[in-house]
Design an enzyme around this catalytic site. Structure first.
Site, PDB file in Angstrom:
ATOM      1  N   CYS A  60       0.808  -1.226   0.000  1.00 60.72           N
ATOM      2  CA  CYS A  60       0.000   0.000   0.000  1.00 60.72           C
ATOM      3  C   CYS A  60       0.842   1.277   0.000  1.00 60.72           C
ATOM      4  O   CYS A  60       0.318   2.357  -0.242  1.00 60.72           O
ATOM      5  CB  CYS A  60      -0.965   0.012   1.182  1.00 60.72           C
ATOM      6  N   HIS A  96      -1.574  11.012  16.142  1.00 62.60           N
ATOM      7  CA  HIS A  96      -2.093  10.293  14.966  1.00 62.60           C
ATOM      8  C   HIS A  96      -0.995   9.424  14.372  1.00 62.60           C
ATOM      9  O   HIS A  96       0.122   9.880  14.146  1.00 62.60           O
ATOM     10  CB  HIS A  96      -2.568  11.313  13.928  1.00 62.60           C
ATOM     11  N   HIS A  99      -4.262   4.660   9.966  1.00 66.83           N
ATOM     12  CA  HIS A  99      -5.595   4.057  10.011  1.00 66.83           C
ATOM     13  C   HIS A  99      -5.469   2.536  10.060  1.00 66.83           C
ATOM     14  O   HIS A  99      -4.442   1.989   9.674  1.00 66.83           O
ATOM     15  CB  HIS A  99      -6.416   4.488   8.792  1.00 66.83           C
ATOM     16  N   ASP A 103      -8.625  -5.612   6.064  1.00 67.86           N
ATOM     17  CA  ASP A 103      -8.308  -6.256   4.785  1.00 67.86           C
ATOM     18  C   ASP A 103      -6.903  -6.865   4.769  1.00 67.86           C
ATOM     19  O   ASP A 103      -6.331  -7.086   3.720  1.00 67.86           O
ATOM     20  CB  ASP A 103      -8.458  -5.266   3.636  1.00 67.86           C
ATOM     21  N   ARG A 111      -4.939  -4.713   9.038  1.00 61.44           N
ATOM     22  CA  ARG A 111      -3.808  -3.977   8.456  1.00 61.44           C
ATOM     23  C   ARG A 111      -3.759  -2.592   9.088  1.00 61.44           C
ATOM     24  O   ARG A 111      -4.569  -1.737   8.806  1.00 61.44           O
ATOM     25  CB  ARG A 111      -3.958  -3.851   6.940  1.00 61.44           C
ATOM     26  N   CYS A 113      -2.176   0.660   8.876  1.00 59.10           N
ATOM     27  CA  CYS A 113      -1.474   1.429   7.843  1.00 59.10           C
ATOM     28  C   CYS A 113      -0.917   2.685   8.521  1.00 59.10           C
ATOM     29  O   CYS A 113      -1.675   3.568   8.909  1.00 59.10           O
ATOM     30  CB  CYS A 113      -2.473   1.772   6.743  1.00 59.10           C
TER      31      CYS A 113
END
Length: 125
Positions: A60, A96, A99, A103, A111, A113
Site C-alpha cells: 500500500c 495520529h 488508520h 483487509d 492492516r 497502515c
C-alpha cells in the site's frame, strides 16, 4: 507535553502528521520497506507500538502491521475526506499514526497502515 513542546521536539513534517493528523505520500517513508528486527515506537512520546514480527508488506506504500503491542493503540471513527475509516492513535499521547483496515492478508485480517514519520525504530541486539 504541550503543543509548543511537541513543535520543539518534532520536525515540521512529523508535527503535521502526528499532531495535525496529516499523511505522508505513499512509498516515501523510511520504514515502508524496512524489515530489521526490533520495536517501532511513537516518534512523539516513545510509547512502544509494534514489534517487527507484526510487520508485513501490504504493497500500500506505508508500513503495515497485522497486530499491535497490547494497549498501545487507540481507535476512533474518522469520517474525513468523504470516507469512513478507523483512525489509530498512540494510547499514551494521542498522536495520529494512521488508520486500521479489516483487509489484512495475515491470520489477524487486520492492516494497521502507519505513517513512517510517526515512528521511531529501535533495533534488536
Amino acid at each position: 507535553m504541550t503543543e509548543k513542546e511537541y513543535k520543539e521536539k518534532l520536525t515540521p513534517e512529523q508535527y503535521q502528521i502526528l499532531r495535525e493528523k496529516g499523511t505522508e505520500r505513499p512509498f516515501t517513508g523510511e520504514y515502508n520497506t524496512h524489515y530489521d528486527k526490533g520495536v517501532y515506537s511513537c516518534a512523539a512520546c516513545g510509547n512502544e507500538l509494534f514489534k517487527s514480527d507484526q510487520k508485513f508488506d501490504s504493497g500500500c506504500g506505508w508500513p503495515s502491521f497485522d497486530d499491535e503491542v497490547e494497549g498501545a493503540i487507540e481507535r476512533k471513527r474518522d469520517a474525513t475526506h468523504g470516507m469512513m475509516r478507523t483512525e489509530i492513535m498512540c494510547s499514551n499521547c494521542g498522536s495520529h499514526l494512521g488508520h486500521v483496515f479489516n483487509d489484512g492478508p495475515t491470520a489477524t485480517g487486520i492492516r494497521h497502515c502507519v505513517n513512517s514519520l510517526s515512528l521511531d525504530f529501535k533495533k534488536e541486539v
